[in-house]
Write an enzyme that holds these catalytic residues in place. Sequence first.
Site, PDB file in Angstrom:
ATOM      1  N   LYS A 182       5.376   8.661   4.024  1.00 40.56           N
ATOM      2  CA  LYS A 182       4.043   9.079   4.456  1.00 40.56           C
ATOM      3  C   LYS A 182       4.089   9.352   5.957  1.00 40.56           C
ATOM      4  O   LYS A 182       5.087   9.021   6.606  1.00 40.56           O
ATOM      5  CB  LYS A 182       2.988   8.031   4.101  1.00 40.56           C
TER       6      LYS A 182
ATOM      7  N   CYS B 289       6.236  -0.598  -1.021  1.00 45.72           N
ATOM      8  CA  CYS B 289       5.287  -1.521  -1.651  1.00 45.72           C
ATOM      9  C   CYS B 289       4.767  -1.072  -3.011  1.00 45.72           C
ATOM     10  O   CYS B 289       4.966  -1.770  -4.002  1.00 45.72           O
ATOM     11  CB  CYS B 289       4.121  -1.784  -0.702  1.00 45.72           C
TER      12      CYS B 289
ATOM     13  N   PHE C  43      -1.827  -6.841   4.283  1.00 47.83           N
ATOM     14  CA  PHE C  43      -2.344  -5.570   3.756  1.00 47.83           C
ATOM     15  C   PHE C  43      -2.165  -4.409   4.722  1.00 47.83           C
ATOM     16  O   PHE C  43      -2.754  -3.352   4.515  1.00 47.83           O
ATOM     17  CB  PHE C  43      -3.829  -5.731   3.384  1.00 47.83           C
TER      18      PHE C  43
ATOM     19  N   LYS D  41      -2.931  -9.631  -3.849  1.00 44.21           N
ATOM     20  CA  LYS D  41      -2.024  -8.642  -3.237  1.00 44.21           C
ATOM     21  C   LYS D  41      -1.500  -7.653  -4.292  1.00 44.21           C
ATOM     22  O   LYS D  41      -1.554  -6.439  -4.107  1.00 44.21           O
ATOM     23  CB  LYS D  41      -0.870  -9.378  -2.547  1.00 44.21           C
TER      24      LYS D  41
ATOM     25  N   GLY E 292       5.033   6.515  -2.574  1.00 45.44           N
ATOM     26  CA  GLY E 292       6.396   6.017  -2.358  1.00 45.44           C
ATOM     27  C   GLY E 292       6.318   4.789  -1.483  1.00 45.44           C
ATOM     28  O   GLY E 292       5.321   4.060  -1.518  1.00 45.44           O
TER      29      GLY E 292
ATOM     30  N   ASN F  27      -2.578  -3.598  -4.515  1.00 50.61           N
ATOM     31  CA  ASN F  27      -1.600  -2.508  -4.393  1.00 50.61           C
ATOM     32  C   ASN F  27      -1.525  -1.678  -5.665  1.00 50.61           C
ATOM     33  O   ASN F  27      -1.462  -0.452  -5.618  1.00 50.61           O
ATOM     34  CB  ASN F  27      -0.210  -3.072  -4.072  1.00 50.61           C
TER      35      ASN F  27
ATOM     36  N   LYS G 270       7.404  -0.848  -5.871  1.00 49.89           N
ATOM     37  CA  LYS G 270       8.020  -2.159  -6.110  1.00 49.89           C
ATOM     38  C   LYS G 270       7.021  -3.157  -6.689  1.00 49.89           C
ATOM     39  O   LYS G 270       7.316  -3.885  -7.634  1.00 49.89           O
ATOM     40  CB  LYS G 270       8.598  -2.655  -4.774  1.00 49.89           C
TER      41      LYS G 270
HETATM   42  P1  NAD Z   1      11.630  -5.249   5.994  1.00 47.19           P
HETATM   43  O1  NAD Z   1      12.853  -5.062   5.169  1.00 47.19           O
HETATM   44  O2  NAD Z   1      11.221  -4.209   6.954  1.00 47.19           O
HETATM   45  O3  NAD Z   1      11.753  -6.610   6.822  1.00 47.19           O
HETATM   46  C1  NAD Z   1      12.361  -7.781   6.351  1.00 47.19           C
HETATM   47  C2  NAD Z   1      13.232  -8.325   7.491  1.00 47.19           C
HETATM   48  O4  NAD Z   1      13.665  -9.631   7.151  1.00 47.19           O
HETATM   49  C3  NAD Z   1      14.475  -7.485   7.735  1.00 47.19           C
HETATM   50  O5  NAD Z   1      14.511  -7.095   9.086  1.00 47.19           O
HETATM   51  C4  NAD Z   1      15.619  -8.431   7.387  1.00 47.19           C
HETATM   52  O6  NAD Z   1      16.770  -8.218   8.163  1.00 47.19           O
HETATM   53  C5  NAD Z   1      14.985  -9.782   7.660  1.00 47.19           C
HETATM   54  N1  NAD Z   1      15.600 -10.918   6.962  1.00 47.19           N
HETATM   55  C6  NAD Z   1      15.996 -11.014   5.686  1.00 47.19           C
HETATM   56  N2  NAD Z   1      16.487 -12.247   5.431  1.00 47.19           N
HETATM   57  C7  NAD Z   1      16.396 -12.948   6.577  1.00 47.19           C
HETATM   58  C8  NAD Z   1      16.729 -14.261   6.956  1.00 47.19           C
HETATM   59  N3  NAD Z   1      17.299 -15.120   6.077  1.00 47.19           N
HETATM   60  N4  NAD Z   1      16.515 -14.639   8.228  1.00 47.19           N
HETATM   61  C9  NAD Z   1      15.973 -13.781   9.122  1.00 47.19           C
HETATM   62  N5  NAD Z   1      15.624 -12.518   8.820  1.00 47.19           N
HETATM   63  C10 NAD Z   1      15.832 -12.111   7.567  1.00 47.19           C
HETATM   64  O7  NAD Z   1      10.464  -5.546   4.970  1.00 47.19           O
HETATM   65  P2  NAD Z   1       8.876  -5.353   5.218  1.00 47.19           P
HETATM   66  O8  NAD Z   1       8.502  -3.968   4.898  1.00 47.19           O
HETATM   67  O9  NAD Z   1       8.496  -5.966   6.499  1.00 47.19           O
HETATM   68  O10 NAD Z   1       8.321  -6.260   4.023  1.00 47.19           O
HETATM   69  C11 NAD Z   1       8.400  -7.655   4.069  1.00 47.19           C
HETATM   70  C12 NAD Z   1       7.504  -8.209   2.983  1.00 47.19           C
HETATM   71  O11 NAD Z   1       6.148  -7.833   3.247  1.00 47.19           O
HETATM   72  C13 NAD Z   1       7.807  -7.670   1.585  1.00 47.19           C
HETATM   73  O12 NAD Z   1       7.577  -8.679   0.651  1.00 47.19           O
HETATM   74  C14 NAD Z   1       6.795  -6.551   1.418  1.00 47.19           C
HETATM   75  O13 NAD Z   1       6.477  -6.310   0.066  1.00 47.19           O
HETATM   76  C15 NAD Z   1       5.599  -7.113   2.149  1.00 47.19           C
HETATM   77  N6  NAD Z   1       4.671  -6.100   2.684  1.00 47.19           N
HETATM   78  C16 NAD Z   1       5.160  -4.976   3.271  1.00 47.19           C
HETATM   79  C17 NAD Z   1       4.261  -4.052   3.798  1.00 47.19           C
HETATM   80  C18 NAD Z   1       4.758  -2.782   4.420  1.00 47.19           C
HETATM   81  O14 NAD Z   1       3.940  -1.886   4.643  1.00 47.19           O
HETATM   82  N7  NAD Z   1       6.024  -2.659   4.742  1.00 47.19           N
HETATM   83  C19 NAD Z   1       2.889  -4.292   3.736  1.00 47.19           C
HETATM   84  C20 NAD Z   1       2.442  -5.463   3.159  1.00 47.19           C
HETATM   85  C21 NAD Z   1       3.342  -6.367   2.638  1.00 47.19           C
END
Ligand code: NAD
Length: 435
Positions: A322, A261, A150, A205, A258, A209, A264
């Site tokens: 943001k 999260c 979160f 989750k 935007g 969101n 999507k």
């Molecule tokens: P992100 O794109 O920043 O990070 C994902 C990373 O995984 C990337 O660096 C990518 O290169 C790597 N990756 C992909 N496939 C891989 C593999 N096979 N082996 C190794 N590395 C690999 O995404 P994020 O923003 O960190 O989001 C990740 C998840 O968390 C999503 O499901 C998102 O919805 C969720 N989430 C994101 C946030 C946020 O604020 N960004 C908050 C809560 C939950």
Amino acid sequence: MNIAVIGAGYVGLVTGVSFANLGNDVVCVENDREKLALLRKAVPPFYELGLAELLKKNIDAGRLRFSDTVSDGIRNAEAIFIAVGTPSLPDGSADLSAVWSVAEEIAAHLDHKALIVTKSTVPPGTTKELKNFLASRLDVKFEVANNPEFLRQGTAIRDFILPDRIICGVEGDYGKRVLGSLYSGIARPDRPILFMDTVDSELVKYASNTFLALKISFINEIASFCASLGGDIDEVAKGMGLDRRIAPRFLHAGIGFGGSCFPKDTKALVYEMEKRSLYPGILKEVLKRNQLQRMLVIEKLKMLYPEGISGKSVGIWGLSFKPNTDDMRNAPSIDIISALLEEKAVVRAYDPYAMKQANRIFPDVTYCPNAYDAAREVDALLVLTEWHEFRDLDFERVVSLMHNPVMVDGRNMFNPRDMSRLGFRYLSIGRRDYI
Ligand code: NAD
């Protein structure tokens, strides 16, 4: 505890660094070569407050290292967190290909008992599917769990360490024990761990969101009515928010949400419900209202320039979705700048951190070294991200720099009367326009 975190993006890297900082041994696996090279030099590949210091501290302490292969990362791991991206596909569903590709790797290489945790946001039922998939491929004992994240970008480290609650979807005692022990350094009576079934935790989750997205779209819808009455949506929101059943946060009218999260996850929930012949009417309207909000600033500009904005020079303050992040994913600025460029306006922009990212999307925009420069000779200034530094500017100087002192404040950052007094023709969202 030995931990592997697969995917070192916003969530994975913050998770890995924070668990290491709590004394665990962490390997973060990242398959993007550029990111990996930076991480190995203790340089965060994105901006997040406090991350650089913690990254360096834990690498130096020998508790955190980076790898490019899942097989290496999971070698000694008792808990394996999957934190790869789950972006939207064109039909709105979550693209789980990265999750399944990691699952394949785990299935091919895991040779000891471990807990495999989905930390990525995954549609309800995914963690159970993962269990079935791994059960058909693994000889060793394992359990799966879901531990949605979160954290908010911009305050990610703080949010990870001081969460409102820790949600753990588990399928057995082992998962409960491992996650309970990992989070024991974070959980408190006012920051409880809630154990539940994985389907429920996955839905917590999505429901959280989309509820926050709903609050934003709700106040934006009321804002459109409020503006037509000549009212002030900020006063309305303040009055509503003091009702404890409603609460003040996420009641800020503007150009909408935007990021990676809210849009999507709302789309994915619509998709998942429709797939089951359920009716996600509210969620669909949340998305529609959000899209309408983005175009409001363009409508306001056209109201001031009925002859059209072709050839007009437009300054932009703020590009990231943001403040306190350089993340441009699904930022309202993308739709707004696209519309401006389509109408042949000339765009100059300033953002404290996101200009490098923005330059990849809009190479034809002029990027400025500061907010003043973005205001130079422009016919209008659009405020698209509420960076704190915009509050403390010398606005008389800003007015004197502009060709025409029009400000369209998409984030209701400023007091309309003050801005009007300073000489701006000031327009904002859900409040009276001073033109
Ligand atoms: P992100 O794109 O920043 O990070 C994902 C990373 O995984 C990337 O660096 C990518 O290169 C790597 N990756 C992909 N496939 C891989 C593999 N096979 N082996 C190794 N590395 C690999 O995404 P994020 O923003 O960190 O989001 C990740 C998840 O968390 C999503 O499901 C998102 O919805 C969720 N989430 C994101 C946030 C946020 O604020 N960004 C908050 C809560 C939950």
